[in-house]
Design a protein around this motif. Sequence first.
Motif, PDB file in Angstrom:
ATOM      1  N   ASN A   1      46.116 -21.417  49.497  1.00  0.00           N
ATOM      2  CA  ASN A   1      45.273 -20.226  49.450  1.00  0.00           C
ATOM      3  C   ASN A   1      45.287 -19.619  48.050  1.00  0.00           C
ATOM      4  O   ASN A   1      46.299 -19.620  47.366  1.00  0.00           O
ATOM      5  N   HIS A   2      44.144 -19.078  47.673  1.00  0.00           N
ATOM      6  CA  HIS A   2      43.970 -18.475  46.352  1.00  0.00           C
ATOM      7  C   HIS A   2      43.511 -17.031  46.541  1.00  0.00           C
ATOM      8  O   HIS A   2      42.441 -16.793  47.104  1.00  0.00           O
ATOM      9  N   LEU A   3      44.333 -16.059  46.113  1.00  0.00           N
ATOM     10  CA  LEU A   3      43.985 -14.648  46.238  1.00  0.00           C
ATOM     11  C   LEU A   3      42.818 -14.327  45.321  1.00  0.00           C
ATOM     12  O   LEU A   3      42.865 -14.592  44.120  1.00  0.00           O
ATOM     13  N   ILE A   4      41.763 -13.744  45.916  1.00  0.00           N
ATOM     14  CA  ILE A   4      40.578 -13.397  45.136  1.00  0.00           C
ATOM     15  C   ILE A   4      40.581 -11.924  44.766  1.00  0.00           C
ATOM     16  O   ILE A   4      40.359 -11.553  43.627  1.00  0.00           O
ATOM     17  N   ASP A   5      40.850 -11.064  45.759  1.00  0.00           N
ATOM     18  CA  ASP A   5      40.772  -9.623  45.516  1.00  0.00           C
ATOM     19  C   ASP A   5      41.683  -8.904  46.492  1.00  0.00           C
ATOM     20  O   ASP A   5      41.996  -9.416  47.569  1.00  0.00           O
ATOM     21  N   GLN A   6      42.079  -7.696  46.117  1.00  0.00           N
ATOM     22  CA  GLN A   6      42.945  -6.877  46.952  1.00  0.00           C
ATOM     23  C   GLN A   6      42.548  -5.422  46.751  1.00  0.00           C
ATOM     24  O   GLN A   6      42.418  -4.967  45.613  1.00  0.00           O
ATOM     25  N   ILE A   7      42.331  -4.698  47.861  1.00  0.00           N
ATOM     26  CA  ILE A   7      41.925  -3.294  47.797  1.00  0.00           C
ATOM     27  C   ILE A   7      42.804  -2.504  48.755  1.00  0.00           C
ATOM     28  O   ILE A   7      42.995  -2.893  49.905  1.00  0.00           O
TER      29      ILE A   7
END
Length: 132
Positions: free
Chosen positions: A118-124
């Motif tokens: 898995n590749h983290l794209i964005d976090q809010i």
Amino acid sequence: MSKLFKRGFTLVEMMVAIAILAISAMIIYSSNSSAIRHQLSLEETTIGHWLLLNAIEEEKVGGVVDSDEDGERAPTTEQQITIGEKTYQIIREPLETDSDLVELVEFSIELIDPRTGNHLIDQITTVMPRSR
């Protein structure tokens, strides 16, 4: 010297010109391939960000969240969305707060790739009203 030998380019001049042309072509090719890789990465990030913002807004408007038997929101929820050949995973994780009215929630989106992980794209992280 006769007129026949004064015309045209020498072999050395032609070889230098071809070498300069080859070096220029390699530089242009490498910059174009790099730009294409960056464009694909940017498209992936943009789609992931839009999906994440959409999931947050859906929850704010309609409360689209899994609940357990008591009607409480599950501590961490995961949702998978497939677009074309790519699968994204949205993770909703509540964070600790002292408020009874609102909760702090961290949303993240990852691109699922079976080959590389898995590749983290964005976090809010956002504030959401607590369900009653």
